[in-house]
Design a protein around this motif. Structure first.
Motif, PDB file in Angstrom:
ATOM      1  N   PRO A 118      44.819 -16.473  -8.337  1.00 31.16           N
ATOM      2  CA  PRO A 118      45.588 -15.024  -8.680  1.00 31.16           C
ATOM      3  C   PRO A 118      45.840 -14.332  -7.968  1.00 31.16           C
ATOM      4  CG  PRO A 118      43.808 -14.579 -10.496  1.00 31.16           C
ATOM      5  CD  PRO A 118      43.734 -16.701  -9.225  1.00 31.16           C
ATOM      6  N   GLU A 119      45.177 -14.432  -6.495  1.00 31.89           N
ATOM      7  CA  GLU A 119      44.793 -14.045  -5.169  1.00 31.89           C
ATOM      8  C   GLU A 119      45.877 -14.628  -4.249  1.00 31.89           C
ATOM      9  OE1 GLU A 119      41.004 -16.522  -5.336  1.00 31.89           O
ATOM     10  OE2 GLU A 119      41.909 -15.153  -6.570  1.00 31.89           O
ATOM     11  N   ASP A 120      46.176 -16.099  -5.052  1.00 31.22           N
ATOM     12  CA  ASP A 120      47.796 -16.502  -4.011  1.00 31.22           C
ATOM     13  C   ASP A 120      48.605 -15.909  -5.225  1.00 31.22           C
ATOM     14  OD1 ASP A 120      45.794 -18.383  -3.173  1.00 31.22           O
ATOM     15  OD2 ASP A 120      46.138 -20.092  -5.131  1.00 31.22           O
ATOM     16  N   ILE A 121      48.900 -14.832  -6.224  1.00 30.60           N
ATOM     17  CA  ILE A 121      49.932 -14.576  -6.184  1.00 30.60           C
ATOM     18  C   ILE A 121      50.226 -13.023  -6.181  1.00 30.60           C
ATOM     19  CG2 ILE A 121      51.194 -13.995  -8.446  1.00 30.60           C
ATOM     20  CD1 ILE A 121      49.036 -15.442 -10.291  1.00 30.60           C
ATOM     21  N   PRO A 122      51.127 -13.018  -4.879  1.00 28.70           N
ATOM     22  CA  PRO A 122      51.543 -11.650  -4.442  1.00 28.70           C
ATOM     23  C   PRO A 122      51.343 -10.925  -4.956  1.00 28.70           C
ATOM     24  CG  PRO A 122      53.011 -13.250  -3.852  1.00 28.70           C
ATOM     25  CD  PRO A 122      52.504 -13.607  -5.094  1.00 28.70           C
ATOM     26  N   HIS A 123      51.305  -9.053  -4.879  1.00 32.28           N
ATOM     27  CA  HIS A 123      51.568  -8.229  -5.201  1.00 32.28           C
ATOM     28  C   HIS A 123      52.138  -7.269  -5.311  1.00 32.28           C
ATOM     29  CE1 HIS A 123      47.164  -7.915  -7.243  1.00 32.28           C
ATOM     30  NE2 HIS A 123      47.089  -8.471  -5.522  1.00 32.28           N
ATOM     31  N   LEU A 124      53.092  -8.201  -4.741  1.00 33.00           N
ATOM     32  CA  LEU A 124      55.598  -8.196  -4.734  1.00 33.00           C
ATOM     33  C   LEU A 124      56.330  -8.528  -6.127  1.00 33.00           C
ATOM     34  CD1 LEU A 124      55.417  -8.167  -1.144  1.00 33.00           C
ATOM     35  CD2 LEU A 124      54.758  -6.476  -2.165  1.00 33.00           C
ATOM     36  N   ASP A 125      57.078  -8.402  -5.927  1.00 34.64           N
ATOM     37  CA  ASP A 125      58.121  -8.751  -7.176  1.00 34.64           C
ATOM     38  C   ASP A 125      58.748 -10.237  -6.642  1.00 34.64           C
ATOM     39  OD1 ASP A 125      57.477  -6.385  -9.386  1.00 34.64           O
ATOM     40  OD2 ASP A 125      58.859  -6.080  -9.037  1.00 34.64           O
ATOM     41  N   LEU A 126      58.897 -11.474  -7.046  1.00 37.53           N
ATOM     42  CA  LEU A 126      59.394 -12.100  -6.026  1.00 37.53           C
ATOM     43  C   LEU A 126      60.508 -12.431  -6.519  1.00 37.53           C
ATOM     44  CD1 LEU A 126      55.682 -14.598  -6.183  1.00 37.53           C
ATOM     45  CD2 LEU A 126      56.824 -12.986  -4.698  1.00 37.53           C
ATOM     46  N   TYR A 127      61.073 -12.898  -6.051  1.00 38.12           N
ATOM     47  CA  TYR A 127      63.089 -13.800  -6.342  1.00 38.12           C
ATOM     48  C   TYR A 127      62.711 -15.129  -7.015  1.00 38.12           C
ATOM     49  CZ  TYR A 127      66.218 -10.224  -3.738  1.00 38.12           C
ATOM     50  OH  TYR A 127      65.795  -8.818  -3.360  1.00 38.12           O
ATOM     51  N   MET A 128      63.329 -16.047  -7.888  1.00 38.53           N
ATOM     52  CA  MET A 128      63.151 -16.796  -8.845  1.00 38.53           C
ATOM     53  C   MET A 128      62.812 -17.741  -7.536  1.00 38.53           C
ATOM     54  SD  MET A 128      63.363 -18.923 -10.962  1.00 38.53           S
ATOM     55  CE  MET A 128      64.448 -18.413 -13.124  1.00 38.53           C
ATOM     56  N   ASP A 129      63.513 -18.364  -6.690  1.00 44.61           N
ATOM     57  CA  ASP A 129      63.254 -19.518  -6.076  1.00 44.61           C
ATOM     58  C   ASP A 129      61.388 -19.396  -5.396  1.00 44.61           C
ATOM     59  OD1 ASP A 129      65.371 -20.519  -5.905  1.00 44.61           O
ATOM     60  OD2 ASP A 129      66.763 -19.377  -4.339  1.00 44.61           O
ATOM     61  N   GLN A 130      61.269 -17.706  -5.381  1.00 43.44           N
ATOM     62  CA  GLN A 130      59.956 -17.485  -4.743  1.00 43.44           C
ATOM     63  C   GLN A 130      59.332 -18.364  -5.426  1.00 43.44           C
ATOM     64  OE1 GLN A 130      60.665 -13.609  -4.011  1.00 43.44           O
ATOM     65  NE2 GLN A 130      59.722 -13.858  -1.443  1.00 43.44           N
ATOM     66  N   VAL A 131      59.065 -17.500  -7.071  1.00 44.12           N
ATOM     67  CA  VAL A 131      58.336 -18.448  -8.017  1.00 44.12           C
ATOM     68  C   VAL A 131      58.375 -19.810  -8.046  1.00 44.12           C
ATOM     69  CG1 VAL A 131      57.962 -18.069 -10.809  1.00 44.12           C
ATOM     70  CG2 VAL A 131      59.399 -15.953  -9.878  1.00 44.12           C
ATOM     71  N   LEU A 132      59.385 -20.582  -8.020  1.00 46.65           N
ATOM     72  CA  LEU A 132      59.313 -21.777  -8.024  1.00 46.65           C
ATOM     73  C   LEU A 132      58.162 -22.232  -7.177  1.00 46.65           C
ATOM     74  CD1 LEU A 132      63.208 -22.029  -8.800  1.00 46.65           C
ATOM     75  CD2 LEU A 132      61.297 -22.374 -11.096  1.00 46.65           C
ATOM     76  N   SER A 133      58.877 -22.092  -5.813  1.00 47.97           N
ATOM     77  CA  SER A 133      57.730 -22.394  -4.526  1.00 47.97           C
ATOM     78  C   SER A 133      56.538 -22.111  -5.044  1.00 47.97           C
ATOM     79  CB  SER A 133      58.632 -21.929  -3.273  1.00 47.97           C
ATOM     80  OG  SER A 133      59.888 -21.935  -3.002  1.00 47.97           O
ATOM     81  N   LEU A 134      56.275 -20.752  -5.168  1.00 50.19           N
ATOM     82  CA  LEU A 134      54.680 -20.928  -5.588  1.00 50.19           C
ATOM     83  C   LEU A 134      53.533 -22.014  -6.296  1.00 50.19           C
ATOM     84  CD1 LEU A 134      52.640 -18.723  -5.369  1.00 50.19           C
ATOM     85  CD2 LEU A 134      53.519 -17.574  -7.537  1.00 50.19           C
ATOM     86  N   PHE A 135      55.133 -21.907  -7.444  1.00 46.74           N
ATOM     87  CA  PHE A 135      54.025 -23.356  -8.787  1.00 46.74           C
ATOM     88  C   PHE A 135      54.243 -24.864  -8.097  1.00 46.74           C
ATOM     89  CE2 PHE A 135      54.626 -20.271 -12.082  1.00 46.74           C
ATOM     90  CZ  PHE A 135      54.017 -20.909 -12.828  1.00 46.74           C
ATOM     91  N   GLU A 136      55.073 -25.258  -7.426  1.00 50.14           N
ATOM     92  CA  GLU A 136      55.282 -26.494  -6.747  1.00 50.14           C
ATOM     93  C   GLU A 136      53.914 -26.568  -5.358  1.00 50.14           C
ATOM     94  OE1 GLU A 136      57.011 -30.175  -6.069  1.00 50.14           O
ATOM     95  OE2 GLU A 136      57.827 -28.187  -7.883  1.00 50.14           O
ATOM     96  N   GLN A 137      54.284 -25.336  -4.495  1.00 53.72           N
ATOM     97  CA  GLN A 137      53.300 -25.335  -3.650  1.00 53.72           C
ATOM     98  C   GLN A 137      51.907 -25.371  -4.450  1.00 53.72           C
ATOM     99  OE1 GLN A 137      53.514 -22.793  -1.085  1.00 53.72           O
ATOM    100  NE2 GLN A 137      55.643 -23.397  -0.361  1.00 53.72           N
ATOM    101  N   GLY A 138      51.589 -24.525  -5.559  1.00 50.85           N
ATOM    102  CA  GLY A 138      50.106 -24.109  -5.894  1.00 50.85           C
ATOM    103  C   GLY A 138      49.933 -25.746  -6.801  1.00 50.85           C
ATOM    104  N   LEU A 139      50.844 -26.074  -7.936  1.00 54.21           N
ATOM    105  CA  LEU A 139      50.420 -27.621  -8.174  1.00 54.21           C
ATOM    106  C   LEU A 139      50.896 -27.986  -8.218  1.00 54.21           C
ATOM    107  CD1 LEU A 139      51.578 -24.955 -11.935  1.00 54.21           C
ATOM    108  CD2 LEU A 139      48.715 -25.150 -11.063  1.00 54.21           C
ATOM    109  N   SER A 140      52.034 -28.524  -7.488  1.00 55.54           N
ATOM    110  CA  SER A 140      51.721 -29.921  -6.920  1.00 55.54           C
ATOM    111  C   SER A 140      50.451 -30.941  -7.481  1.00 55.54           C
ATOM    112  CB  SER A 140      52.739 -30.199  -5.956  1.00 55.54           C
ATOM    113  OG  SER A 140      51.586 -29.846  -4.873  1.00 55.54           O
ATOM    114  N   GLY A 141      49.544 -31.169  -7.742  1.00 55.54           N
ATOM    115  CA  GLY A 141      48.581 -31.825  -7.271  1.00 55.54           C
ATOM    116  C   GLY A 141      48.369 -32.262  -8.452  1.00 55.54           C
TER     117      GLY A 141
END
Length: 171
Positions: A19-42
């Motif tokens: 949860p602390e990896d998720i900004p308290h700001l609204d994100l654009y689609m590309d930012q959401v996709l990057s968050l998933f890609e970086q956080g779950l790539s393993g």
């Protein structure tokens, strides 16, 4: 069973988006996709696999699995909702996922935090349970097939339990 021990360790060493990896700001689609890609790539089986795509997110919105986006940005709650969808869709039909996530009355951040706490607790005992109860003869094709059949059957039991819980929502 040393190879199986390594495989168990690797499976249970997965990383999550915290949860602390998720900004308290609204994100654009590309930012959401990057968050998933970086956080779950393993957790990818193959490095070229896509965990989440624009089309997937748009379909989740269209099908009512997540709340509609206002403007072009996704709120923290919607990102938590997407994380819940991501985890649920690995085992459940989309209609069952929708029954759980397509709701206005759920606190997805709280539910996701509980998932992470439960996963941490499960990581502490499930590997030992598997080592104790799984057959050790996985060196040949028959042993691997038998073990995979057993593991899939465990997954079926868990999915059926989820379905039973989902079915009780409408009762």
């Amino acid at each position: 069973m040393p190879d199986l021990n390594r495989q168990i360790d690797a499976v249970f060493a997965d990383r999550d988006i915290l949860p602390e990896d998720i900004p308290h700001l609204d994100l654009y689609m590309d930012q959401v996709l990057s968050l998933f890609e970086q956080g779950l790539s393993g957790v990818k089986r193959d490095p070229s696999d896509k965990l989440l795509t624009k089309t997937m997110v748009n379909n989740y919105v269209k099908e009512g699995l997540i709340t509609p986006v206002r403007g072009k940005k996704y709120t923290r709650q919607q990102i938590m909702q997407l994380l819940c969808v991501y985890h649920l869709k690995q085992s459940l039909r989309l209609s069952d996922v929708k029954a759980l996530t397509g709701r206005e009355d759920a606190d997805f951040e709280q539910c996701y935090a509980r998932l992470l706490a439960d996963k941490e607790r499960m990581r502490s005992f499930i590997p030992a349970l598997l080592r104790e109860h799984l057959p050790a003869d996985t060196d040949d094709a028959n042993g691997r097939l038998a073990l995979c059949l057993s593991l899939c059957e465990i997954a079926v039991y868990m999915r059926r339990l989820c379905e039973s819980l989902i079915d009780s929502i409408s009762e």
